[in-house]
Design an enzyme around this catalytic site. Sequence first.
Site, short mmCIF file in Angstrom:
data_model
loop_
_atom_site.label_atom_id
_atom_site.label_comp_id
_atom_site.label_asym_id
_atom_site.label_seq_id
_atom_site.Cartn_x
_atom_site.Cartn_y
_atom_site.Cartn_z
N LEU A 38 23.67 -12.95 55.12
CA LEU A 38 24.61 -12.30 53.92
C LEU A 38 23.73 -12.48 52.67
CD1 LEU A 38 27.47 -11.37 53.55
CD2 LEU A 38 27.94 -14.00 53.02
N ASP A 39 23.63 -11.01 51.88
CA ASP A 39 22.59 -11.01 50.93
C ASP A 39 22.95 -12.19 49.98
OD1 ASP A 39 21.52 -8.88 51.89
OD2 ASP A 39 22.66 -7.33 50.76
N PRO A 40 21.79 -12.44 49.30
CA PRO A 40 22.06 -13.53 48.27
C PRO A 40 23.06 -13.32 47.11
CG PRO A 40 19.81 -13.56 48.72
CD PRO A 40 20.37 -12.11 49.27
#
Length: 306
Positions: A38-40
């Site tokens: 999951l992207d930051p």
Amino acid sequence: MLSGLVIVDKPQGWTSHDVVGRMRRLAGTRKVGHAGTLDPMATGVLVLGINKATRLLTYIVGTSKTYTATIRLGESTVTDDAEGEVVSSHSAAAVTEGAIRAAVAALTGEIQQVPSSVSAIKVNGERAYARVRSGEDVKLAARPVTIHRFDVHAVRPERAGAVLDVDVTVECSSGTYIRALARDLGEALGTGGHLTALRRTQVGPYTLDQARTLEQLAEELEVLEMSQAARALMPNRELSEDEATEISFGRRIAAGAGAGTPEAATADNPAAAFAPDGSLVALLADAGGYAKPVLVFAPSNEQPGK
């Protein structure tokens, strides 16, 4: 030995690897993995496996995902999200809600999607984002993805209408980039677009309702034990005592009821097999008149959280 899934509500600003590192400390083991990054900038459901449950992660990675997101029309960024520099601006003042919904409909179903160039996809052995950051113009190949649902909930003008913020829900196949959907929606409308907010609400059968923050997990480590996790994830088969014994030794047994049909268990889509006491014995694949184990889980007396 503690084994099971932990459904984390990932905080913004953390990488998936950061969360894995924190869970290793909380669970007291190095054997922790996740079922898809999951992207930051994103928050929400991140599925972690601890010890034996890491063997289930392979079957979770390919499941459908659901997100809530906000797409800003009128600006394009180098990363296709709010973390990147704005590279072009085109007023969205003339864009109607009807036009947005029509463009969304065209991006629903089976589509060919070019992933965001700032992604973890490897190009000749190097991550695409590393090549972009070094100044290279990276072109990634389109790949098939399925957008099961792309719902528009609200369209909100900002900056006197120069940009429009569109709140959406997206249910999609594994491998879909929501940032790329935002980019493509903006391109279709002639305004450019990027993602400003992203929250993952579901991964396969695991939902945000089951997720806990890292702070909550530090107080009480809630673990979805192996049998519960597998029952929710894949077709179930209840074994007799004799069948459970045979399978626990890696031997084959009679095929399941779905053998020979499109619903038959396969190595890629196995059935979870349970002993009479409800414990997870193995994952099974049908092969002709027999079912053979794909993975065998040794019996244990582990209790989640103990």
